[in-house]
Write an enzyme that holds these catalytic residues in place. Structure first.
Site, short mmCIF file in Angstrom:
data_model
loop_
_atom_site.label_atom_id
_atom_site.label_comp_id
_atom_site.label_asym_id
_atom_site.label_seq_id
_atom_site.Cartn_x
_atom_site.Cartn_y
_atom_site.Cartn_z
N GLU A 182 26.00 -21.16 25.77
CA GLU A 182 27.78 -21.64 24.82
C GLU A 182 28.43 -22.51 25.44
OE1 GLU A 182 29.96 -17.57 23.48
OE2 GLU A 182 29.51 -16.75 25.24
N TYR A 233 54.75 -29.42 10.96
CA TYR A 233 53.32 -28.66 10.48
C TYR A 233 51.66 -29.49 10.93
CZ TYR A 233 53.62 -28.61 5.61
OH TYR A 233 54.04 -28.58 4.44
N VAL A 246 38.75 -17.27 25.48
CA VAL A 246 39.79 -17.59 24.40
C VAL A 246 40.94 -16.59 25.04
CG1 VAL A 246 37.76 -16.92 22.57
CG2 VAL A 246 39.71 -14.84 23.21
N GLU A 247 41.05 -16.05 25.79
CA GLU A 247 42.64 -16.14 25.94
C GLU A 247 42.98 -17.14 27.12
OE1 GLU A 247 39.74 -11.78 26.77
OE2 GLU A 247 39.79 -13.73 26.80
N LYS A 285 37.61 -15.93 17.12
CA LYS A 285 35.71 -16.63 17.45
C LYS A 285 34.98 -15.28 16.54
CE LYS A 285 33.22 -17.50 21.04
NZ LYS A 285 32.46 -16.92 23.19
#
Length: 118
Positions: free
Chosen positions: A21, A53, A72-73, A98
């Site tokens: 990864e 945006y 991811v946190e 993910k």
């Protein structure tokens, strides 16, 4: 409080804890809900008085695609910090997906809310 949202924003990044990864970019998907007050912008029909945006999207694509995190946190927290501080948004709800991270599961990720929702 009004909410401006962005759904399924796809960004390529290095994310994960496994050695493979750390070597290939993966796609994450973001759903964002950002608290704001759109009344002045709608009354004056002027983007200067609302949350742009497109600017948020460009900033997040630039940030996410040029950073690397294991969790991811961590990425979700950094994205929330950018939205809250750089765009003066009082509240954000972020879903970071993910996709494909778990065999047999359609999605995996985190949902966080930061700031104060009035």
């Amino acid at each position: 409080m009004d909410i401006i949202y962005i759904r399924d924003l796809k960004i390529e990044t290095i994310i994960g804890i496994f050695p493979w990864e750390r070597q290939v970019k993966q796609t994450i998907l973001l759903d964002l809900e950002m608290g704001t007050d759109i009344r002045r912008a709608s009354k004056e029909d002027n983007i200067a008085h609302t949350l742009d945006y497109k600017a948020v999207t460009k900033r997040l694509i630039d940030f996410v695609s040029h950073t690397q995190f294991q969790l991811v946190e961590t990425l979700a927290e950094r994205i929330a910090e950018i939205i809250l501080t750089e765009f003066a948004v009082p509240w954000v709800r972020l879903r970071l997906n993910k996709k494909g991270a778990l065999r047999g599961a359609q999605d995996v990720g985190v949902i966080i809310e930061r700031g104060t929702r009035n």
